[in-house]
Design an enzyme around this catalytic site. Structure first.
Site, mmCIF file in Angstrom:
data_model
loop_
_atom_site.group_PDB
_atom_site.id
_atom_site.type_symbol
_atom_site.label_atom_id
_atom_site.label_comp_id
_atom_site.label_asym_id
_atom_site.label_seq_id
_atom_site.Cartn_x
_atom_site.Cartn_y
_atom_site.Cartn_z
ATOM 1 N N TYR A 1 0.830 -1.199 0.000
ATOM 2 C CA TYR A 1 0.000 0.000 0.000
ATOM 3 C C TYR A 1 0.870 1.257 0.000
ATOM 4 O O TYR A 1 1.639 1.499 0.941
ATOM 5 C CB TYR A 1 -0.931 0.021 1.206
ATOM 6 C CG TYR A 1 -2.062 -0.985 1.143
ATOM 7 C CD1 TYR A 1 -2.373 -1.655 -0.043
ATOM 8 C CD2 TYR A 1 -2.833 -1.258 2.268
ATOM 9 C CE1 TYR A 1 -3.417 -2.570 -0.095
ATOM 10 C CE2 TYR A 1 -3.887 -2.166 2.220
ATOM 11 C CZ TYR A 1 -4.163 -2.826 1.033
ATOM 12 O OH TYR A 1 -5.205 -3.736 0.984
ATOM 13 N N TRP B 1 -13.717 -6.825 0.935
ATOM 14 C CA TRP B 1 -13.014 -5.611 0.521
ATOM 15 C C TRP B 1 -13.780 -4.885 -0.586
ATOM 16 O O TRP B 1 -14.619 -5.458 -1.254
ATOM 17 C CB TRP B 1 -11.570 -5.898 0.112
ATOM 18 C CG TRP B 1 -11.310 -6.887 -0.978
ATOM 19 C CD1 TRP B 1 -11.138 -8.233 -0.833
ATOM 20 C CD2 TRP B 1 -11.125 -6.624 -2.373
ATOM 21 N NE1 TRP B 1 -10.869 -8.816 -2.054
ATOM 22 C CE2 TRP B 1 -10.849 -7.859 -3.009
ATOM 23 C CE3 TRP B 1 -11.157 -5.460 -3.151
ATOM 24 C CZ2 TRP B 1 -10.618 -7.957 -4.391
ATOM 25 C CZ3 TRP B 1 -10.929 -5.557 -4.521
ATOM 26 C CH2 TRP B 1 -10.656 -6.796 -5.126
ATOM 27 N N SER B 2 -13.474 -3.593 -0.733
ATOM 28 C CA SER B 2 -14.157 -2.707 -1.681
ATOM 29 C C SER B 2 -15.681 -2.768 -1.515
ATOM 30 O O SER B 2 -16.406 -3.038 -2.482
ATOM 31 C CB SER B 2 -13.760 -3.042 -3.121
ATOM 32 O OG SER B 2 -12.427 -2.642 -3.383
ATOM 33 N N GLY C 1 -14.415 2.653 -9.265
ATOM 34 C CA GLY C 1 -14.938 3.771 -8.493
ATOM 35 C C GLY C 1 -16.078 3.325 -7.600
ATOM 36 O O GLY C 1 -16.444 2.150 -7.567
#
Length: 306
Positions: free
Chosen positions: A52, A215-216, A225
């Site tokens: 990251y 996740w996301s 997005g």
């Protein structure tokens, strides 16, 4: 904050974790505000990865957290390793051990609560991974272990060689990424949703007490997005707003509540560094959608039922 059991243990963890992928874009004071907002909302679980921000996210976290009044033992801190710059994966013992030492140095920690292997390595030798895990645990550097984006066979293969139980599998799951549940409702059909791309892992996790980390949770595609307040998803945002008005929260909270409504006791990873978004998302853990509301959102996201 809703609490769930961690894997097969009796330990409890928050139903949401703060993902710090974007922390490299923040100053140390801004990072402290985000961490504090999460902690105050009951989110005392941090999810990171060595890649990251090229390691910068963990450096910023380490500088920020070391100056805060939150005790180390009050936080569950997890990081991931295995993705190497240059577009390859590396689960070798040497890489895992070296990576953990670097993670601990960047984050200014003595140990990680959990280490997760980040995306499957085709060259993975399970016995070599087991040696690394044993060495890390014996040295007191890592307490628990997990994986990310593993299918059921990969998970079972690695588990067969480990002396530790794998606690986590991180998988993408949201209102706009529903493959893990689509195929089950389209069983015995020949349409697109009937294709199982996730090896029935969600059901496997429930049977074997593995915590799925979603996740996301607010994203469409992989990293295209967010679907929140996106003009490309009018029906979904209309339904989100209707329920947000009913429960007196923001849309993020409703999208989060949809994930947490699933009985698999999923832990959701909040990747925002915006304190307001963090606080609003956390409110979703207090909402239990009705069955009809859950299905209304599912259908508004563009899914259909047979």
């Amino acid at each position: 904050m809703k609490r769930i059991k961690m894997g097969c243990t009796t330990l409890s963890i928050p139903a949401m974790a703060l993902g710090i992928m974007r922390m490299n874009q923040k100053s140390v004071p801004e990072a402290q505000v985000a961490i504090q907002a999460a902690y105050d909302a009951g989110i005392n679980f941090i999810d990171s990865a060595d890649i990251y921000g090229g390691g910068k996210s963990e450096e910023i976290f380490g500088q920020a957290f070391s100056q805060m009044q939150i005790k180390r033992e009050e936080m569950f801190i997890q990081s991931k390793t295995g993705i190497v710059p240059g577009k390859r994966y590396d689960f070798s013992k040497e890489h895992i051990l070296h990576s953990v030492d670097e993670i601990l140095e960047r984050m200014q920690l003595d140990y990680l609560d959990s280490l997760v292997l980040h995306r499957p390595d085709a060259l993975m030798d399970p016995e070599e991974v087991a040696e690394a895990f044993d060495q890390l645990q014996a040295a007191g550097k890592v307490r628990f272990f997990g994986v990310s984006n593993f299918d059921m066979a990969q998970f079972k293969l690695l588990q067969s060689c480990l002396s530790q139980r794998l606690m986590f599998n991180q998988l993408q799951f949201s209102l706009k990424h529903t493959g893990m549940i689509d195929f089950g409702m389209h069983m015995n059909m020949v349409d697109k949703p009937s294709v199982d791309r996730d090896s029935q892992f969600l059901d496997y996790a429930r049977l074997h007490k593995v915590t799925v980390q979603a996740w996301s949770p607010f994203q469409y595609g992989m990293f295209e997005g967010t679907f929140i307040d996106n003009d490309g998803f009018p029906k979904l945002n209309q339904e989100l707003q209707k329920l947000a008005d009913k429960y007196e929260v923001g849309k993020n909270a409703i999208a989060a509540a949809w994930i947490l409504r699933h009985p698999a006791n999923i832990q959701m990873l909040v990747g925002s560094m915006n304190p307001q978004h963090i606080r609003d998302s956390a409110k979703g853990a207090k909402i239990r959608l009705t069955r009809q509301e859950w299905y209304d959102l599912y259908l508004a996201a563009g899914n259909y039922l047979p």
